[in-house]
Design a protein around this motif. Structure first.
Motif, mmCIF file in Angstrom:
data_model
loop_
_atom_site.group_PDB
_atom_site.id
_atom_site.type_symbol
_atom_site.label_atom_id
_atom_site.label_comp_id
_atom_site.label_asym_id
_atom_site.label_seq_id
_atom_site.Cartn_x
_atom_site.Cartn_y
_atom_site.Cartn_z
ATOM 1 N N PRO A 37 -1.493 13.731 17.903
ATOM 2 C CA PRO A 37 -0.703 13.128 16.826
ATOM 3 C C PRO A 37 -0.176 14.152 15.806
ATOM 4 C CG PRO A 37 -2.703 11.866 17.198
ATOM 5 C CD PRO A 37 -2.827 13.111 18.009
ATOM 6 N N THR A 38 -0.973 15.171 15.517
ATOM 7 C CA THR A 38 -0.520 16.196 14.577
ATOM 8 C C THR A 38 0.730 16.894 15.090
ATOM 9 O OG1 THR A 38 -2.638 16.613 13.523
ATOM 10 C CG2 THR A 38 -1.134 18.467 13.655
ATOM 11 N N MET A 39 0.757 17.179 16.402
ATOM 12 C CA MET A 39 1.917 17.873 16.950
ATOM 13 C C MET A 39 3.138 16.961 17.007
ATOM 14 S SD MET A 39 0.618 20.627 19.577
ATOM 15 C CE MET A 39 1.421 21.871 18.603
ATOM 16 N N ALA A 40 2.888 15.658 17.121
ATOM 17 C CA ALA A 40 4.001 14.717 17.235
ATOM 18 C C ALA A 40 4.756 14.573 15.910
ATOM 19 C CB ALA A 40 3.495 13.363 17.700
ATOM 20 N N HIS A 41 4.129 15.009 14.806
ATOM 21 C CA HIS A 41 4.792 14.867 13.512
ATOM 22 C C HIS A 41 4.768 16.155 12.717
ATOM 23 C CE1 HIS A 41 5.571 10.651 13.974
ATOM 24 N NE2 HIS A 41 4.429 10.619 14.632
ATOM 25 N N PRO A 42 5.650 17.098 13.097
ATOM 26 C CA PRO A 42 5.742 18.349 12.341
ATOM 27 C C PRO A 42 6.420 18.100 10.994
ATOM 28 C CG PRO A 42 7.376 18.312 14.091
ATOM 29 C CD PRO A 42 6.577 17.057 14.225
ATOM 30 N N PHE A 43 6.506 19.109 10.158
ATOM 31 C CA PHE A 43 7.098 18.962 8.820
ATOM 32 C C PHE A 43 8.571 18.574 8.890
ATOM 33 C CE2 PHE A 43 3.549 21.867 7.690
ATOM 34 C CZ PHE A 43 2.999 21.113 6.668
ATOM 35 N N LEU A 44 9.312 19.208 9.805
ATOM 36 C CA LEU A 44 10.751 18.956 9.899
ATOM 37 C C LEU A 44 11.017 17.972 11.026
ATOM 38 C CD1 LEU A 44 11.957 22.633 9.393
ATOM 39 C CD2 LEU A 44 12.057 20.772 7.735
ATOM 40 N N PRO A 45 12.061 17.132 10.873
ATOM 41 C CA PRO A 45 12.293 16.088 11.885
ATOM 42 C C PRO A 45 12.623 16.660 13.265
ATOM 43 C CG PRO A 45 14.131 16.221 10.337
ATOM 44 C CD PRO A 45 13.050 17.083 9.783
ATOM 45 N N ILE A 46 12.286 15.880 14.297
ATOM 46 C CA ILE A 46 12.598 16.262 15.680
ATOM 47 C C ILE A 46 13.920 15.604 16.039
ATOM 48 C CG2 ILE A 46 11.805 16.177 18.073
ATOM 49 C CD1 ILE A 46 8.959 15.819 17.023
ATOM 50 N N GLN A 47 14.989 16.370 16.191
ATOM 51 C CA GLN A 47 16.314 15.779 16.440
ATOM 52 C C GLN A 47 17.060 16.520 17.539
ATOM 53 O OE1 GLN A 47 18.356 15.791 12.691
ATOM 54 N NE2 GLN A 47 16.999 14.265 11.770
ATOM 55 N N HIS A 48 18.009 15.793 18.146
ATOM 56 C CA HIS A 48 18.916 16.359 19.160
ATOM 57 C C HIS A 48 18.178 16.917 20.368
ATOM 58 C CE1 HIS A 48 21.934 15.979 16.069
ATOM 59 N NE2 HIS A 48 21.265 16.775 15.271
ATOM 60 N N ALA A 98 1.361 27.181 15.106
ATOM 61 C CA ALA A 98 1.204 27.759 13.772
ATOM 62 C C ALA A 98 2.480 27.668 12.943
ATOM 63 C CB ALA A 98 0.765 29.215 13.883
ATOM 64 N N CYS A 99 3.652 27.589 13.588
ATOM 65 C CA CYS A 99 4.920 27.629 12.851
ATOM 66 C C CYS A 99 5.207 26.293 12.172
ATOM 67 C CB CYS A 99 6.072 27.975 13.781
ATOM 68 S SG CYS A 99 7.678 27.909 12.954
ATOM 69 N N PRO A 100 5.311 26.270 10.829
ATOM 70 C CA PRO A 100 5.587 25.000 10.146
ATOM 71 C C PRO A 100 7.053 24.575 10.252
ATOM 72 C CG PRO A 100 5.295 26.767 8.551
ATOM 73 C CD PRO A 100 5.086 27.380 9.895
ATOM 74 N N TYR A 101 7.917 25.460 10.727
ATOM 75 C CA TYR A 101 9.346 25.151 10.791
ATOM 76 C C TYR A 101 9.782 24.700 12.183
ATOM 77 C CZ TYR A 101 9.006 27.850 6.488
ATOM 78 O OH TYR A 101 8.627 28.309 5.253
ATOM 79 N N SER A 102 8.850 24.532 13.110
ATOM 80 C CA SER A 102 9.167 24.174 14.499
ATOM 81 C C SER A 102 10.289 25.050 15.047
ATOM 82 C CB SER A 102 9.574 22.698 14.613
ATOM 83 O OG SER A 102 8.625 21.873 13.996
ATOM 84 N N ALA A 103 10.195 26.345 14.786
ATOM 85 C CA ALA A 103 11.304 27.233 15.136
ATOM 86 C C ALA A 103 11.250 27.705 16.576
ATOM 87 C CB ALA A 103 11.302 28.450 14.211
ATOM 88 N N ARG A 104 10.096 27.519 17.210
ATOM 89 C CA ARG A 104 9.922 28.150 18.523
ATOM 90 C C ARG A 104 10.107 27.164 19.674
ATOM 91 N NH1 ARG A 104 6.604 33.065 18.763
ATOM 92 N NH2 ARG A 104 7.183 34.151 16.882
ATOM 93 N N ILE A 105 10.654 27.660 20.760
ATOM 94 C CA ILE A 105 10.788 26.846 21.965
ATOM 95 C C ILE A 105 10.046 27.538 23.101
ATOM 96 C CG2 ILE A 105 12.996 25.887 21.258
ATOM 97 C CD1 ILE A 105 14.170 27.768 23.526
ATOM 98 N N PHE A 106 9.802 26.794 24.163
ATOM 99 C CA PHE A 106 9.045 27.332 25.288
ATOM 100 C C PHE A 106 9.835 27.070 26.560
ATOM 101 C CE2 PHE A 106 5.545 27.133 28.456
ATOM 102 C CZ PHE A 106 4.929 28.335 28.187
ATOM 103 N N GLN A 107 9.773 27.994 27.502
ATOM 104 C CA GLN A 107 10.460 27.804 28.778
ATOM 105 C C GLN A 107 9.529 27.051 29.725
ATOM 106 O OE1 GLN A 107 13.509 28.235 29.119
ATOM 107 N NE2 GLN A 107 14.118 29.719 27.569
ATOM 108 N N TRP A 108 9.563 25.711 29.618
ATOM 109 C CA TRP A 108 8.659 24.875 30.424
ATOM 110 C C TRP A 108 9.021 24.922 31.898
ATOM 111 C CZ3 TRP A 108 4.647 23.296 27.688
ATOM 112 C CH2 TRP A 108 4.797 23.197 26.301
ATOM 113 N N THR A 109 10.316 24.920 32.164
ATOM 114 C CA THR A 109 10.785 24.962 33.552
ATOM 115 C C THR A 109 11.639 26.221 33.724
ATOM 116 O OG1 THR A 109 12.617 23.588 32.849
ATOM 117 C CG2 THR A 109 10.763 22.472 33.873
ATOM 118 N N LEU A 110 12.133 26.449 34.921
ATOM 119 C CA LEU A 110 12.955 27.630 35.158
ATOM 120 C C LEU A 110 14.087 27.709 34.149
ATOM 121 C CD1 LEU A 110 13.514 28.223 38.976
ATOM 122 C CD2 LEU A 110 12.295 29.643 37.326
ATOM 123 N N PRO A 111 14.282 28.855 33.485
ATOM 124 C CA PRO A 111 15.344 28.967 32.480
ATOM 125 C C PRO A 111 16.727 28.785 33.107
ATOM 126 C CG PRO A 111 13.817 30.811 32.339
ATOM 127 C CD PRO A 111 13.492 30.080 33.591
#
Lengths: 321, 435
Positions: B366-377, A191-204
C-alpha cells in the motif's frame, strides 16, 4: 706568457674553425638530405592518405575543444568505448553546477519535452524520465500542469541506498546511473520521494536493434533489461555545451537550464539567457518538497498570470509495450 | 535408555510416506523452478510489479522469511537462558525452522533482483552506506550462528545413535560418524561444548535483533508515508516472534503426529507455547496500535491517504481480516486453556501464520501504491498491483524449499535432543546397562 697564449689560441682557433666549418658543411648537407627525404616521404604519405580517405574528422576532446584530425591518424584505443564512457561519466564537467528552472505559468501540457526525451533515451510510450503531472494543491486553488523529472538532489536519497554504487552524484550536480553495474534491486525507486525512477521490466524498446552498441552512461543508452533508468539532465548534451533535449524541444518557453556557478540560465525556446538568482528572486521560485531535505537542483516558478485557460490532460493511458 | 533412543529415532528411515512427500515436494519445486527460468529469460516483467509498486510479493515474502527465522533466537536463547526447562525438546525444532527460513530468505531476495547474475557486485562494489549491505551482513551472520546452534548440540546425539542405535540406516552411518566429531562424552568435551553453546546463545540475541531491525530499516529509512516510522524495528521484531511461534507450533504438531512423539511433545509444551504466542501477540498488538493510531490522530496528508486506503479503501478487506481475524481473535481465543490444546492451538497458529504473511504484504504494497506525487499517464497495470501466476509460483518456490530443508533435517536427525532428554531423566546415554 700572454703572447704565447694568444698565439696558441690563434693556432687553435684556426684549426678549430676549419674543423667546425667542415662539420657544419656536412651537417648542412645532412640536414638538406634529411629535409628533402622528409618532404618526399610526407608528400608520399599525404598522397597515400588522400588516396585512402581524404577525410578530416572533427572531434571533441576531453577538455571540450573541437579538433580536426585526419581519419587515417585515428586508431582505436585499447579500452573498449563503454568503459571509457563509464570512466568519463563518473567525473562530471569541470567547474559546472547544472540547474534547471521550470516556469509553470507557461506550461500548456504540450508534452513535446516528453517526446524528445523518450526519443533520445529510447523509451517506450509509458516510460518517463520526464512526465507532466496535472496538479491541484487545494480544492479551491487552480489546477496546473507540472513537468516533473529527476530533481538531481544535492542530498540524494537514491544514491545513499544503492548497494553497489551504480547510481552516483557527480561534481557538476548530475545524478547518473551506471546500467552496467545496476543489480536491479530497486531500492533507489523506493527511496525516491519524487517517483523519478523507472525500471526496465521487459525488453527495452528496440532492444534487438541496439544490441551490441557501446553503452553511453551519460545517455543511459542502449537501455538495459532489469536495470533502472531516469532523467540525466541530458549529461551528453551538457558535455557538448548544448541545452537538454526536453529544454530545446519545449514550444512554450517553460524550461530554463544553465550553470549555477555562472549564475546564468538559458530559456530553451527563446534562447534568452538570464540571471539565475534574479529569475528565482523575482518570480517566487520554490522547490518540490523541500521539507524532506533532499535539496533539489530543479526550481519551479509558480503558475501565476497564465495567458491561457487550463485544459485538463486527456489521459489516454499508453499500453504497455 | 534404549527406549528413549528408539522413541526419538525410529522415524530416521526411508519409508513410503517420506518418498511420497519428497516426491511431491520435488515435483512442485521443479514446476515452480520453471516459472523462475521464465523470469530469468524475460525479465522481472513476468511479475506484476511495475514502476510505482516496484516491490511486491517477493519483498513481502522476504520480510516474512526473515521474520519466521527469528524464532530460533526466542526459544533457544531467550527462554533457554532464563532457565525455562520445558523448551528443551522444542529447541531443535526452532533452530531447524530458523536455519531453513534464514537460508531461503537469502534466495528470496535474489528472486527479486532484476540482474541476479550480478549478485557478486554486492560484494565487489559494496557500499556500506546502503542498508542492503547491513542486511546481507547480519543475515549471513545469523544463518551461521543458527546453523552452529543446530549442529553443536547434535554432536553427542550423533555419537550415541552411531554407537547404540542398531536400526540406523547404514547409508547414514558415515554421516553420523563424521558429524559426531569423535565424541566420547569426556568431561573436557562436555565443558567445551557447553561453553560454546552458551556463547552462541548470547551472540544470537543481538544477531537476531539486528536481522529484523535492519530488514525493517529497508523501509523505515525512506521518507514514504507508511514506512517513515521510528518504531519499525521493534514493530517488526515483535511481529516476527508471532509468526515464528506459530510456525513452531505447527511443526510441533506434525512431528508429534507423524514421528509419534506424543510422550515428548506433550500438552504441556503446547499449552506453554500457546502462552508464549499470546504474550508476543500482545506485544505486537501494542506496536500495531502505536503504528496506526499515532499518524491516524494527526492525519498528515500523505499519512491520511495511506490509512484511508488501508482501512476503508483498496486494501480494507485484507487489512481487517489480518488485524482482527489474524491477531485480535487469536489472542482472545488463546487466553482460554482449552484453546491451547494441540489441535485447536495448531489451527489458530495456521491462521496466525497466514495472517502474518499477508501483514507483510500490507506493509510493503500500500505504501508503494501511494507515492507523494500522483501516478499519471501510465498503463493501468502500473496503478494497481496484481501478482501474476508466474510471480505466485516463484513465491511458492521459496516455501517448497523451506519445506524440503525442514523435512530433510527432521527426517534424518532426531527432532528432539536425545542425550539431553536422557540426562534430564538421570540416564547416562553412553552406558547400556540402564533401561
Amino acid at each position: 706568457m700572454d703572447e704565447n697564449t694568444v698565439n696558441k689560441g690563434d693556432e687553435q682557433d684556426s684549426s678549430k674553425s676549419s674543423r667546425r666549418n667542415f662539420l657544419k658543411n656536412i651537417g648542412l648537407l645532412g640536414a638538406g638530405v634529411a629535409a628533402g627525404a622528409g618532404a618526399l616521404y610526407s608528400g608520399d604519405i599525404f598522397e597515400k592518405k588522400k588516396a585512402a580517405t581524404g577525410e578530416a574528422k572533427v572531434l571533441l576532446t576531453q577538455d571540450n575543444k573541437l579538433v580536426e584530425v585526419d581519419s587515417l591518424e585515428l586508431k582505436a584505443l585499447a579500452k573498449n568505448p563503454t568503459k571509457l564512457m563509464l570512466e568519463k561519466g563518473r567525473e562530471g564537467i569541470e567547474g559546472r553546477r547544472w540547474v534547471m528552472v521550470i516556469d509553470l505559468s507557461k506550461c500548456r501540457n504540450a508534452r513535446r519535452c516528453i517526446a524528445a526525451c523518450q526519443e533520445a533515451h529510447q523509451l517506450k510510450p509509458g516510460q518517463y524520465h520526464l512526465n507532466t503531472l496535472q496538479m491541484q494543491d487545494a480544492p479551491d486553488t487552480a489546477p496546473y500542469h507540472m513537468p516533473k523529472n529527476c530533481q538531481h538532489c544535492d542530498n540524494p536519497p537514491c544514491v545513499a541506498v544503492c548497494p553497489v554504487d551504480a547510481t552516483y552524484k557527480r561534481g557538476d550536480g548530475i545524478v547518473l546511473i551506471d546500467n552496467e553495474r545496476c543489480i536491479g534491486c530497486r531500492f533507489c525507486m523506493a527511496a525516491c520521494p519524487y517517483s523519478a525512477r523507472i525500471f526496465q521490466w521487459t525488453l527495452p524498446k528496440d532492444a534487438g536493434k541496439h544490441q551490441g552498441e557501446a553503452y553511453n552512461v551519460e545517455l543511459n543508452v542502449p537501455q538495459k533489461l532489469g536495470t533502472i533508468s531516469k532523467c540525466l539532465f541530458s549529461a551528453d548534451r551538457c558535455r557538448e555545451g548544448k541545452l537538454p533535449y526536453c529544454v530545446s524541444a519545449c514550444p512554450n518557453g517553460v524550461y530554463y537550464f544553465g550553470d549555477e556557478n555562472e549564475d546564468a540560465v538559458s530559456n530553451g525556446t527563446t534562447k534568452e539567457t538570464v540571471r539565475l538568482s534574479k529569475l528565482l528572486r523575482d518570480n517566487g521560485a520554490y522547490q518540490l518538497m523541500p521539507e524532506l531535505g533532499t535539496r533539489p537542483r530543479v526550481y519551479y516558478l509558480p503558475p501565476k498570470n497564465r495567458l491561457f485557460p487550463f485544459e485538463p490532460a486527456t489521459d489516454e493511458a499508453p499500453k504497455e509495450g | 535408555m534404549d527406549l528413549i533412543i528408539s522413541d526419538l529415532s525410529h522415524h530416521i528411515r526411508l519409508n513410503k510416506g517420506f518418498f511420497l512427500w519428497m516426491g511431491f515436494l520435488v515435483l512442485a519445486f521443479l514446476a515452480c523452478l520453471f516459472a523462475y527460468t521464465r523470469q530469468l529469460k524475460y525479465g522481472l516483467g513476468v511479475a506484476g510489479i511495475r514502476d510505482y509498486i516496484s516491490w511486491g510479493l517477493y519483498i513481502s515474502n522476504f520480510v516474512f522469511f526473515v521474520a519466521s527465522s527469528l524464532i530460533g533466537m526466542l526459544i533457544s536463547a531467550v527462554l533457554g537462558l532464563i532457565g525455562m526447562k520445558w523448551v528443551q525438546p522444542i529447541t531443535r525444532i526452532a533452530e531447524t525452522i530458523a536455519v531453513a527460513f534464514a537460508a531461503v530468505a537469502g534466495l528470496v531476495i535474489v528472486m527479486d533482483m532484476g540482474r541476479p547474475e550480478r549478485l557478486a557486485y554486492v560484494f565487489l562494489y559494496a557500499r556500506f552506506q546502503s542498508p542492503i549491505l547491513w542486511d546481507v551482513t547480519v543475515i549471513t551472520t545469523y544463518f551461521v550462528i543458527s546453523l552452529m546452534l543446530l549442529m553443536l548440540p547434535m554432536i553427542p546425539d550423533m555419537a550415541v545413535l552411531y554407537k547404540r542405535y542398531g536400526s540406523l540406516p547404514s547409508w547414514l552411518k558415515p554421516v553420523y560418524k563424521v558429524l559426531s566429531l569423535n565424541w566420547t562424552d569426556h568431561p573436557e568435551q562436555n565443558r567445551i561444548i557447553h561453553r560454546s553453546i552458551y556463547i552462541l546463545l548470547i551472540l544470537i540475541i543481538p544477531a537476531a535483533l539486528s536481522i529484523h531491525t535492519v530488514t525493517s530499516w529497508l523501509f523505515a529509512l525512506t521518507v514514504r508515508p507508511g514506512w517513515d516510522s521510528t518504531i519499525f524495528g521493534p514493530y517488526f521484531v515483535s511481529g516476527a516472534f508471532v509468526a515464528g511461534s506459530a510456525a513452531v507450533i505447527i511443526a510441533m504438531f506434525f512431528f508429534r503426529k507423524n514421528y509419534r512423539l506424543k510422550d515428548y511433545l506433550t500438552d504441556l509444551h503446547f499449552n506453554n507455547m500457546g502462552k508464549v504466542l499470546v504474550l508476543v501477540a500482545f506485544v505486537y498488538l501494542y506496536f500495531n496500535i502505536n503504528e496506526y493510531l499515532v499518524p491516524g490522530y494527526k492525519l498528515k496528508r500523505a499519512d491520511a491517504i495511506h490509512l484511508r486506503e488501508l482501512m476503508s479503501g483498496h486494501f480494507a478487506v485484507m487489512f481487517w481480516l489480518v488485524q482482527v481475524g489474524g491477531l485480535l481473535i487469536p489472542i482472545v481465543l488463546m487466553l482460554f486453556r482449552k484453546m491451547r490444546k494441540p489441535l485447536p492451538l495448531t489451527l489458530i497458529s495456521v491462521v496466525v501464520l497466514i495472517a502474518a504473511w499477508f501483514k507483510r504484504y500490507l506493509i510493503v504494497v500500500p505504501t508503494m501504491a501511494h507515492p507523494f506525487l500522483p501516478i499519471q499517464h501510465v498503463p493501468d497495470n502500473f496503478k494497481i498491483y496484481t501478482p501474476t501466476l508466474t510471480e505466485i509460483a516463484i513465491t511458492l518456490l521459496s516455501f517448497i524449499l523451506v519445506l524440503i530443508i525442514i523435512t530433510l533435517i527432521s527426517k534424518f536427525f532426531p527432532v528432539i535432543p536425545v542425550v539431553e532428554t536422557a540426562k534430564e531423566k538421570g540416564l547416562d546415554p553412553l552406558k547400556s546397562n540402564e533401561s
